[in-house]
Motif scaffolding. Structure first.
Motif, PDB file in Angstrom:
ATOM      1  N   ASN A  78       0.831  -1.196   0.000  1.00 23.82           N
ATOM      2  CA  ASN A  78       0.000   0.000   0.000  1.00 23.82           C
ATOM      3  C   ASN A  78       0.871   1.253   0.000  1.00 23.82           C
ATOM      4  N   TYR A  79       1.904   1.255   0.821  1.00 20.17           N
ATOM      5  CA  TYR A  79       2.816   2.397   0.892  1.00 20.17           C
ATOM      6  C   TYR A  79       3.508   2.621  -0.452  1.00 20.17           C
ATOM      7  N   ALA A 125       4.742  14.541 -13.501  1.00 22.12           N
ATOM      8  CA  ALA A 125       3.857  14.573 -14.685  1.00 22.12           C
ATOM      9  C   ALA A 125       3.895  15.930 -15.343  1.00 22.12           C
ATOM     10  N   THR A 185       4.343   5.627  -5.464  1.00 20.59           N
ATOM     11  CA  THR A 185       4.362   5.648  -6.920  1.00 20.59           C
ATOM     12  C   THR A 185       3.397   6.678  -7.471  1.00 20.59           C
ATOM     13  N   GLN A 186       2.202   6.755  -6.879  1.00 23.94           N
ATOM     14  CA  GLN A 186       1.217   7.753  -7.313  1.00 23.94           C
ATOM     15  C   GLN A 186       1.743   9.167  -7.095  1.00 23.94           C
ATOM     16  N   LYS A 187       2.357   9.413  -5.932  1.00 19.23           N
ATOM     17  CA  LYS A 187       2.887  10.746  -5.647  1.00 19.23           C
ATOM     18  C   LYS A 187       4.007  11.113  -6.606  1.00 19.23           C
ATOM     19  N   GLN A 220       2.481   1.741  -3.411  1.00 18.74           N
ATOM     20  CA  GLN A 220       1.502   2.232  -4.377  1.00 18.74           C
ATOM     21  C   GLN A 220       1.267   3.728  -4.201  1.00 18.74           C
ATOM     22  N   LYS A 221       1.144   4.180  -2.953  1.00 20.11           N
ATOM     23  CA  LYS A 221       0.952   5.605  -2.683  1.00 20.11           C
ATOM     24  C   LYS A 221       2.160   6.411  -3.126  1.00 20.11           C
ATOM     25  N   THR A 248       4.546   9.866  -9.617  1.00 15.37           N
ATOM     26  CA  THR A 248       3.971  10.025 -10.948  1.00 15.37           C
ATOM     27  C   THR A 248       3.352  11.410 -11.082  1.00 15.37           C
ATOM     28  N   HIS A 249       2.617  11.819 -10.046  1.00 16.75           N
ATOM     29  CA  HIS A 249       1.994  13.137 -10.059  1.00 16.75           C
ATOM     30  C   HIS A 249       3.040  14.250 -10.032  1.00 16.75           C
TER      31      HIS A 249
END
Length: 107
Positions: free
Chosen positions: A93-94, A107, A99-101, A96-97, A103-104
């Motif tokens: 979960n950590y 971007a 990676t999202q941060k 994934q979070k 990526t954002h």
């Protein structure tokens, strides 16, 4: 400081480290603050924030470092497979979070 993680909790001053080898698998929970954690033999390191947990394996050197503020951790023996699965879920979960941060951010 090197120890055997015999206490149930530790407070680590900002920028300071705590290291040791546990005789048993233990679950580390960050009560307050944020810590960097590395386990000898693992390829990656971990950042754990308040409320997050990770199971550290027995008989391997573990190093924790408090980030920019004092951090408190609690240790609890992790003996059940369910505890290990929960820790694996928390790490996944950590990541994934994170990676999202990232990526954002890029971007």
């Amino acid at each position: 400081m090197t120890n055997n993680f015999a206490n149930s909790s530790y407070t680590i001053s900002a920028g300071k480290t705590l290291s040791g080898i546990s005789a048993v698998d233990q679950k580390v929970k960050v009560v307050c603050g944020r810590v960097w954690l590395t386990i000898a033999g693992d390829e990656g390191d971990f950042w754990l924030a308040e409320g997050e947990t990770l199971t550290i394996p027995a008989h391997r050197m573990v190093v924790l470092e408090a980030d920019q503020q004092a951090s408190m951790i609690e240790l609890q023996m992790a003996t059940s497979p369910a505890a290990s699965r929960q820790s694996e879920f928390a790490v996944t979960n950590y990541l994934q979070k994170l990676t999202q941060k990232l990526t954002h951010a890029f971007a």
